[in-house]
Structures are given as C-alpha cells and as structure tokens.
Design an enzyme around this catalytic site. Sequence first.
Site, short mmCIF file in Angstrom:
data_model
loop_
_atom_site.label_atom_id
_atom_site.label_comp_id
_atom_site.label_asym_id
_atom_site.label_seq_id
_atom_site.Cartn_x
_atom_site.Cartn_y
_atom_site.Cartn_z
CG ASN A 1 -2.55 4.80 4.50
OD1 ASN A 1 -1.97 4.13 3.65
ND2 ASN A 1 -3.22 4.26 5.51
CD GLN B 1 -3.13 0.92 2.10
OE1 GLN B 1 -3.33 -0.17 2.61
NE2 GLN B 1 -3.92 1.95 2.31
CG ASP B 2 1.52 3.95 3.01
OD1 ASP B 2 1.41 2.87 3.64
OD2 ASP B 2 1.36 5.05 3.56
N PRO B 3 4.82 3.04 1.86
CG PRO B 3 6.45 4.36 0.86
CD PRO B 3 4.97 4.27 1.06
#
Length: 248
Positions: A155, A84-86
């Site tokens: 996010n 999804q994101d880092p």
Amino acid sequence: MSDQPDLFGTPTGAKAPHAIMPAGLPASWKEALAEEFAAPYFHALKDFLVEERRTHTVYPPAADVFNALRYTPLENVKVMILGQDPYHGPGQAHGLSFSVRPGVRIPPSLKNIYKELQSDIPGFTPPRHGYLKAWAEQGVLLLNAVLTVRAGEANSHAGKGWESFTDAVIRAVNNRPQRVVFVLWGAYARKKARLITAPHHVIIESAHPSPLSVTRFMGTRPFSRVNAALEEAGEAPIDWQLPAQVEE
C-alpha cells in the site's frame, strides 16, 4: 497525444502539456481514458513514479504496469476481478491482480482462489503456476485499484493518484452496454460498488481470499456464479481452467 513505452520508468524532461499515453493500449482504452491521461493528477503521478523508480525498487516493472488493460480491451470485458495493490515481493507482480509470473511461487491468496475453484467448478485442476493471463484473454479484467508499489511495502503507493485512474476504468466498464460481472473481494474492493450503477451488470461480493479472511471466502462459489450471470445474459461462460504449462 504520444505513446511512451517507458512511461513511469525514466524521466522524459519537462512535463508534457498534453495526454501521456502508455504504449500498447487497445484503442478502446485510449478513447475511454483520454481525459485521465491528460489530467493534472496523472502527470503528477508520473512525476512521483519517475522519482520512486530512481530512488527505490518499484513493482511491477514499468513495461508491465498497464498489462491488465493491454490484455483485456474494453470491448472484451465480461468480468472484472478487483484487487487492491500489486504483490510487493521480487518478481511477483506483472500487472494483473492476483496473478504472478511463471516460475514464481503461488501466493497464499491465489492458493485459496484455486481451492475455491476446485470446489466450485467441476473438474478444475489447480495448475502449478499462478499466471492468470489465460483469464485476461477471455475477458476477465484483472485490475488492481493501485497499479504500483514500493518493494516490500504494501500500500505504499496508495493515495498518489492511481485510485482516480482506476475509478475511471471502473466507470468505463460500467458504461458498457453488455453485462459485466464485477467480483469484489474484501472491504476495500466492495467500496467500489458505488461506481457500478448500470442495472444490467451483476456484482458478486464476499470476503477476501487472504488467509486472514479465507474462512468467509470459501464456499461463496464466485466462479460458477459469474458464469451463471454471463449465460443468463446470453454471454459465453469463462473457462476457468488454466493451462498446465505456460510461458510469457
């Protein structure tokens, strides 16, 4: 079209009217994503990130943002594992989904991935690190849907343009004539299945390896299923065993 090694790191003056190209990308990605690098949303994303880095700590470092594409050229992609994101903690993110730099504590989701590998792949021994570059070099594209994050704020860079860019990456992989196995863990990643339309590809879906959903992840055997799908198409399987010692 010009390579910009500090893309999204430091301001470069007036907005360029042409494509802005991250340094070190394989030619195949440059060609496949040329329209994205020239698109207005990508210039707006660059402007946003330049300001973010001026006022906040952003992960991963600018030089690492596109590592997933650097380490795995488009023509080599056999598997995609979509995140999804880092990671948003200090020193963790380096441009590969689920991976952390050598010497960084292994995050809970990756610990659960290793546990599943132990039960799924005979002889797999979990390493004492979380550095997954060896997978990337075999053709496993470790892509996050959002490629940057503000420190400590998960996010925080969603909805800023990255999703358009990484959707284009997924579409480029979907266009490959050879089979690719797409591994989609969790509701967010599974929504991307709509972009995978070529009938020769394989999608493997399950719950996310996060501690919040790990009981539904364990036992899904994604790694042996990936290799079975590759071998069915005449492709070499992935060696999931990671080296015991690594350095960047």
